[in-house]
Design a protein around this motif. Structure first.
Motif, mmCIF file in Angstrom:
data_model
loop_
_atom_site.group_PDB
_atom_site.id
_atom_site.type_symbol
_atom_site.label_atom_id
_atom_site.label_comp_id
_atom_site.label_asym_id
_atom_site.label_seq_id
_atom_site.Cartn_x
_atom_site.Cartn_y
_atom_site.Cartn_z
ATOM 1 N N MET A 118 -3.997 6.753 10.360
ATOM 2 C CA MET A 118 -2.525 6.094 10.296
ATOM 3 C C MET A 118 -2.814 4.963 9.245
ATOM 4 S SD MET A 118 -1.146 6.385 14.234
ATOM 5 C CE MET A 118 -2.242 5.346 15.101
ATOM 6 N N LEU A 119 -3.968 4.186 9.576
ATOM 7 C CA LEU A 119 -3.986 2.893 9.014
ATOM 8 C C LEU A 119 -4.934 2.889 7.612
ATOM 9 C CD1 LEU A 119 -4.725 0.502 11.659
ATOM 10 C CD2 LEU A 119 -2.550 0.943 10.674
ATOM 11 N N GLY A 120 -5.737 3.894 7.418
ATOM 12 C CA GLY A 120 -6.734 4.094 6.438
ATOM 13 C C GLY A 120 -6.233 4.631 5.236
ATOM 14 N N ARG A 121 -5.302 5.880 5.464
ATOM 15 C CA ARG A 121 -4.823 6.726 4.603
ATOM 16 C C ARG A 121 -3.874 5.745 3.393
ATOM 17 N NH1 ARG A 121 -3.668 12.292 7.757
ATOM 18 N NH2 ARG A 121 -6.063 13.046 7.649
ATOM 19 N N PRO A 122 -2.956 5.120 4.081
ATOM 20 C CA PRO A 122 -2.052 4.254 3.482
ATOM 21 C C PRO A 122 -2.873 3.069 2.389
ATOM 22 C CG PRO A 122 -1.130 4.399 5.406
ATOM 23 C CD PRO A 122 -2.495 4.898 5.496
ATOM 24 N N LEU A 123 -3.925 2.675 3.199
ATOM 25 C CA LEU A 123 -4.846 1.880 2.232
ATOM 26 C C LEU A 123 -5.400 2.445 0.995
ATOM 27 C CD1 LEU A 123 -6.367 -0.996 1.936
ATOM 28 C CD2 LEU A 123 -8.035 -0.244 3.672
ATOM 29 N N ALA A 124 -6.043 3.574 1.659
ATOM 30 C CA ALA A 124 -6.676 4.323 0.267
ATOM 31 C C ALA A 124 -5.693 4.466 -0.797
ATOM 32 C CB ALA A 124 -7.369 5.403 0.688
ATOM 33 N N ALA A 125 -4.572 5.239 -0.376
ATOM 34 C CA ALA A 125 -3.345 5.416 -1.312
ATOM 35 C C ALA A 125 -3.361 4.039 -2.410
ATOM 36 C CB ALA A 125 -2.267 6.018 -0.841
ATOM 37 N N GLU A 126 -2.862 2.866 -1.660
ATOM 38 C CA GLU A 126 -2.584 1.666 -2.454
ATOM 39 C C GLU A 126 -3.694 1.348 -3.247
ATOM 40 O OE1 GLU A 126 -0.425 -1.433 -0.806
ATOM 41 O OE2 GLU A 126 -0.335 -0.460 1.307
ATOM 42 N N LEU A 127 -5.145 1.448 -2.948
ATOM 43 C CA LEU A 127 -6.062 1.092 -3.737
ATOM 44 C C LEU A 127 -6.340 2.025 -4.903
ATOM 45 C CD1 LEU A 127 -8.657 0.156 -1.065
ATOM 46 C CD2 LEU A 127 -7.336 -1.398 -2.387
ATOM 47 N N THR A 128 -5.919 3.021 -4.671
ATOM 48 C CA THR A 128 -6.004 4.200 -5.793
ATOM 49 C C THR A 128 -4.966 3.919 -6.919
ATOM 50 O OG1 THR A 128 -6.895 5.950 -4.373
ATOM 51 C CG2 THR A 128 -5.754 6.760 -6.353
ATOM 52 N N VAL A 129 -3.701 3.639 -6.383
ATOM 53 C CA VAL A 129 -2.601 3.275 -7.080
ATOM 54 C C VAL A 129 -3.020 2.155 -8.069
ATOM 55 C CG1 VAL A 129 -0.285 2.330 -7.390
ATOM 56 C CG2 VAL A 129 -0.694 4.468 -5.780
ATOM 57 N N ALA A 130 -3.621 1.082 -7.336
ATOM 58 C CA ALA A 130 -4.059 -0.176 -8.138
ATOM 59 C C ALA A 130 -5.372 0.155 -9.246
ATOM 60 C CB ALA A 130 -4.445 -1.179 -7.123
ATOM 61 N N GLY A 131 -5.662 1.148 -9.212
ATOM 62 C CA GLY A 131 -6.758 1.515 -10.263
ATOM 63 C C GLY A 131 -8.066 1.273 -9.713
ATOM 64 N N HIS A 132 -8.383 1.058 -8.468
ATOM 65 C CA HIS A 132 -9.742 1.155 -8.041
ATOM 66 C C HIS A 132 -10.359 2.469 -7.539
ATOM 67 C CE1 HIS A 132 -9.403 -3.267 -7.344
ATOM 68 N NE2 HIS A 132 -8.226 -3.112 -6.874
ATOM 69 N N ASP A 133 -11.544 2.396 -7.908
ATOM 70 C CA ASP A 133 -12.381 3.903 -7.668
ATOM 71 C C ASP A 133 -12.461 3.885 -6.185
ATOM 72 O OD1 ASP A 133 -13.917 6.197 -7.721
ATOM 73 O OD2 ASP A 133 -15.553 5.282 -8.630
ATOM 74 N N THR A 134 -11.548 4.782 -5.446
ATOM 75 C CA THR A 134 -11.517 4.810 -4.263
ATOM 76 C C THR A 134 -11.481 6.387 -3.602
ATOM 77 O OG1 THR A 134 -9.825 3.103 -3.939
ATOM 78 C CG2 THR A 134 -9.860 4.377 -2.151
ATOM 79 N N TRP A 135 -12.103 6.292 -2.475
ATOM 80 C CA TRP A 135 -12.361 7.854 -1.908
ATOM 81 C C TRP A 135 -12.005 7.599 -0.254
ATOM 82 C CZ3 TRP A 135 -14.038 12.239 -4.212
ATOM 83 C CH2 TRP A 135 -14.736 11.870 -5.568
ATOM 84 N N GLU A 136 -11.346 8.581 0.151
ATOM 85 C CA GLU A 136 -11.466 8.633 1.777
ATOM 86 C C GLU A 136 -12.709 8.989 2.301
ATOM 87 O OE1 GLU A 136 -8.146 11.059 3.032
ATOM 88 O OE2 GLU A 136 -6.692 10.188 1.826
ATOM 89 N N THR A 137 -13.152 8.483 3.323
ATOM 90 C CA THR A 137 -14.638 9.226 3.918
ATOM 91 C C THR A 137 -14.483 9.413 5.166
ATOM 92 O OG1 THR A 137 -16.876 8.379 4.039
ATOM 93 C CG2 THR A 137 -15.290 6.911 4.360
ATOM 94 N N THR A 138 -15.493 10.169 5.646
ATOM 95 C CA THR A 138 -15.537 10.429 7.142
ATOM 96 C C THR A 138 -16.086 9.208 7.922
ATOM 97 O OG1 THR A 138 -17.617 11.501 6.776
ATOM 98 C CG2 THR A 138 -15.754 12.751 6.940
ATOM 99 N N HIS A 139 -16.178 9.184 9.143
ATOM 100 C CA HIS A 139 -16.441 8.200 9.973
ATOM 101 C C HIS A 139 -17.753 7.300 9.542
ATOM 102 C CE1 HIS A 139 -16.618 5.763 13.791
ATOM 103 N NE2 HIS A 139 -17.858 6.022 14.034
ATOM 104 N N ILE A 140 -17.290 5.865 9.382
ATOM 105 C CA ILE A 140 -18.412 4.896 8.968
ATOM 106 C C ILE A 140 -18.786 3.865 9.933
ATOM 107 C CG2 ILE A 140 -17.940 5.341 6.267
ATOM 108 C CD1 ILE A 140 -16.190 2.752 6.520
#
Length: 288
Positions: A118-140
């Motif tokens: 719920m919270l991670g996917r929107p963050l990952a999407a926003e970082l990607t749109v901003a041009g950062h090298d972003t990956w979704e990841t399993t549990h960290i």
């Protein structure tokens, strides 16, 4: 060791995904050699099924950190890696150096903890749109701090990230500097050492990500400990990487009250936390 794996992930993602279960079991055993494995995927729609997979290898020790990258059509090739050598910082010529700035890994494993989705996917999407090298990841780890982020090559973990804060963190890391706000410590070290290094950063004015290293962690009984499971107190020696200054940091493990849930939907329970009791400069710096 990060392997691109599009599609759904289960709570135990390495063996509960579309990945070959035998390879998943191999990756689950990697921590026994000092290597941590996780699955990654690009934010957004799943378009990578059947394509070659991206592999990232990273070593996060201060002054010796690196990220290597390669594409593979057969993820089973990872079983041929020398994991003990990799844990020691020897990539054996794997792939190519990763180009560009820091890599952002945002936990989105909703089957492990729905807050991460719920919270991670929107963050990952926003970082990607901003041009950062972003990956979704399993549990960290630390999902009660969702959304969580891990950054490479330095291996710092971050919690309760907003898009603005995460972008500030990544911009600073691109300049070789780190920030304290939201930082949960450098993942190369056990929890007492993570707390100690951050405490020293509040006294030390050098913002470089590789300014400090942990050189010793000693339990109160005099035994050296590398484990997060040890209880009680620790004396942690933190030093500037150039050796010019050392600090002794006293850290204790305490129960955090009031009780809080460890994950979304979980019952409120007392949670473990690391508290820094003292930071003492060691002058002159110890020889060697």
């Amino acid at each position: 060791m990060l392997l691109e794996q599009p599609g759904p992930w289960g709570a135990k993602a390495l063996t509960q995904s579309r990945l070959d279960p035998a390879l998943g079991r191999f990756l689950e055993s990697a921590p026994e050699t000092g290597v941590r494995a996780a699955l990654i995927r690009r934010p957004g729609r799943d378009t990578g099924r059947g394509a070659a997979r991206r592999v990232l290898l990273a070593h996060t020790a201060p002054g010796r950190s690196w990220v290597r990258t390669a594409l593979t059509g057969d993820p089973g090739e990872l079983r041929g890696l020398d994991l003990p050598a990799l844990a020691a910082g020897d990539h054996g010529g794997f792939g190519e150096p990763h180009p560009g700035g820091p890599v952002a890994l945002v936990c989105t494993n909703g089957r492990r903890d729905r807050c991460c989705a719920m919270l991670g996917r929107p963050l990952a999407a926003e970082l990607t749109v901003a041009g950062h090298d972003t990956w979704e990841t399993t549990h960290i780890g630390g999902h009660r701090f969702s959304p969580t982020m891990l950054t490479l090559p330095h291996g710092y973990a971050w919690g309760r990230m907003s898009a603005a804060t995460a972008q500030h963190v990544l911009a600073e890391l691109a300049r070789g500097r780190t920030v304290i706000d939201g930082c949960r410590g450098r993942s190369a070290w056990p929890r007492p050492a993570q707390a100690a290094e951050l405490a020293v950063r509040r006294h030390e004015t050098d913002p470089r990500a590789d300014a400090l290293e942990v050189v010793d962690v000693v339990g109160t009984d005099g035994d050296r400990t590398a484990g997060e499971r040890a209880r009680g107190r620790w004396r942690v020696t933190v030093a500037r990487l150039d050796g010019r200054r050392h600090w002794e940091v006293t850290v204790t493990e305490r129960v955090s009250l009031p009780a809080s849930p460890a994950s979304c939907g979980a019952a409120a329970l007392p949670q473990s936390r690391m508290d820094v009791l003292a930071v003492r400069p060691l002058l002159p710096a110890p020889a060697g």
